[in-house]
Design a protein around this motif. Structure first.
Motif, PDB file in Angstrom:
ATOM      1  N   MET A 104      18.195  38.745  55.677  1.00 12.13           N
ATOM      2  CA  MET A 104      18.115  37.399  56.249  1.00 12.13           C
ATOM      3  C   MET A 104      19.505  36.856  56.568  1.00 12.13           C
ATOM      4  N   LEU A 105      20.467  37.083  55.662  1.00 18.15           N
ATOM      5  CA  LEU A 105      21.841  36.624  55.919  1.00 18.15           C
ATOM      6  C   LEU A 105      22.438  37.330  57.129  1.00 18.15           C
ATOM      7  N   PHE A 106      22.201  38.648  57.254  1.00 16.18           N
ATOM      8  CA  PHE A 106      22.683  39.377  58.429  1.00 16.18           C
ATOM      9  C   PHE A 106      22.047  38.843  59.708  1.00 16.18           C
ATOM     10  N   ALA A 107      20.742  38.581  59.683  1.00 19.00           N
ATOM     11  CA  ALA A 107      20.044  38.090  60.869  1.00 19.00           C
ATOM     12  C   ALA A 107      20.546  36.707  61.271  1.00 19.00           C
ATOM     13  N   ILE A 108      20.761  35.834  60.304  1.00 15.79           N
ATOM     14  CA  ILE A 108      21.269  34.488  60.596  1.00 15.79           C
ATOM     15  C   ILE A 108      22.677  34.558  61.167  1.00 15.79           C
ATOM     16  N   THR A 109      23.525  35.399  60.561  1.00 10.70           N
ATOM     17  CA  THR A 109      24.896  35.552  61.050  1.00 10.70           C
ATOM     18  C   THR A 109      24.906  36.104  62.468  1.00 10.70           C
ATOM     19  N   LYS A 110      24.089  37.093  62.729  1.00 16.11           N
ATOM     20  CA  LYS A 110      24.008  37.687  64.072  1.00 16.11           C
ATOM     21  C   LYS A 110      23.544  36.647  65.084  1.00 16.11           C
ATOM     22  N   SER A 111      22.563  35.837  64.718  1.00 22.07           N
ATOM     23  CA  SER A 111      22.053  34.800  65.604  1.00 22.07           C
ATOM     24  C   SER A 111      23.129  33.755  65.908  1.00 22.07           C
ATOM     25  N   ILE A 112      23.887  33.375  64.894  1.00 20.81           N
ATOM     26  CA  ILE A 112      24.958  32.387  65.101  1.00 20.81           C
ATOM     27  C   ILE A 112      26.016  32.944  66.043  1.00 20.81           C
ATOM     28  N   PHE A 113      26.440  34.186  65.815  1.00 19.81           N
ATOM     29  CA  PHE A 113      27.453  34.780  66.690  1.00 19.81           C
ATOM     30  C   PHE A 113      26.940  34.928  68.124  1.00 19.81           C
ATOM     31  N   LYS A 114      25.666  35.262  68.286  1.00 18.18           N
ATOM     32  CA  LYS A 114      25.085  35.371  69.623  1.00 18.18           C
ATOM     33  C   LYS A 114      25.104  34.026  70.339  1.00 18.18           C
ATOM     34  N   VAL A 116      27.075  31.436  69.748  1.00 13.24           N
ATOM     35  CA  VAL A 116      28.450  31.044  70.046  1.00 13.24           C
ATOM     36  C   VAL A 116      28.967  31.810  71.248  1.00 13.24           C
ATOM     37  N   LYS A 117      28.676  33.092  71.322  1.00 18.69           N
ATOM     38  CA  LYS A 117      29.111  33.914  72.446  1.00 18.69           C
ATOM     39  C   LYS A 117      28.457  33.418  73.738  1.00 18.69           C
ATOM     40  N   ARG A 118      27.156  33.089  73.675  1.00 17.39           N
ATOM     41  CA  ARG A 118      26.441  32.596  74.856  1.00 17.39           C
ATOM     42  C   ARG A 118      26.994  31.252  75.310  1.00 17.39           C
ATOM     43  N   SER A 119      27.327  30.357  74.357  1.00 16.94           N
ATOM     44  CA  SER A 119      27.851  29.037  74.732  1.00 16.94           C
ATOM     45  C   SER A 119      29.250  29.167  75.351  1.00 16.94           C
ATOM     46  N   ARG A 120      30.054  30.110  74.893  1.00 12.68           N
ATOM     47  CA  ARG A 120      31.362  30.329  75.506  1.00 12.68           C
ATOM     48  C   ARG A 120      31.211  30.896  76.909  1.00 12.68           C
ATOM     49  N   TRP A 121      30.224  31.755  77.118  1.00 13.08           N
ATOM     50  CA  TRP A 121      29.985  32.359  78.418  1.00 13.08           C
ATOM     51  C   TRP A 121      29.515  31.310  79.414  1.00 13.08           C
ATOM     52  N   LEU A 122      28.671  30.377  78.947  1.00  9.86           N
ATOM     53  CA  LEU A 122      28.158  29.317  79.830  1.00  9.86           C
ATOM     54  C   LEU A 122      29.198  28.235  80.067  1.00  9.86           C
ATOM     55  N   GLY A 123      30.016  27.951  79.085  1.00 11.96           N
ATOM     56  CA  GLY A 123      30.933  26.819  79.173  1.00 11.96           C
ATOM     57  C   GLY A 123      32.224  27.186  79.739  1.00 11.96           C
TER      58      GLY A 123
END
Length: 123
Positions: A104-114, A116-123
């Protein structure tokens, strides 16, 4: 079939990752602070009643204090001699419990990084 194999692999790996945490959970003893054996009421502070009242492991007790198999100085304490009373089913359940937390911790961390990466790509 490929998804089933991947799910089984994740379950096995998470359980293997949970084994060290399960071993560390042996420091959790119930009742807490039990340092000596009490044979009659009222008990002194930091004493527990005899029998299988002292257990170690979280969330399921893995080891029970065995006064009959322990040396006299080991009564009321979890020691190496009590490992022979290991509850293997509870050990596996604890390993699975900690493994699920790790996944669960790995999945949450992966989701957060995804995100953040998507928001940087859009912004």
């Amino acid at each position: 079939m490929r998804k089933l194999g991947k799910a089984i692999t994740v379950i096995i790996l998470s359980t293997l990752l949970g084994i060290p945490l399960t071993i560390l959970s042996l420091w959790y003893q119930n009742p807490p602070g039990c340092e000596q054996l009490c044979l009659s009421e009222p008990c002194l502070p930091n004493a527990c009643m005899g029998g299988d009242s002292l257990t170690a492991g979280f969330p399921f007790p893995i080891v029970h204090d065995d006064n009959a198999g322990s040396p006299v100085h080991g009564w009321g304490r979890i020691g190496v001699e009590d490992i022979q009373n290991l509850n293997f089913g509870a050990f596996l359940l604890n390993a699975l419990f900690y493994g699920v937390i790790i996944i669960m911790l790995f999945a949450i961390t992966k989701s957060i990084f995804k995100s953040v990466k998507r928001s940087r790509w859009l912004g």
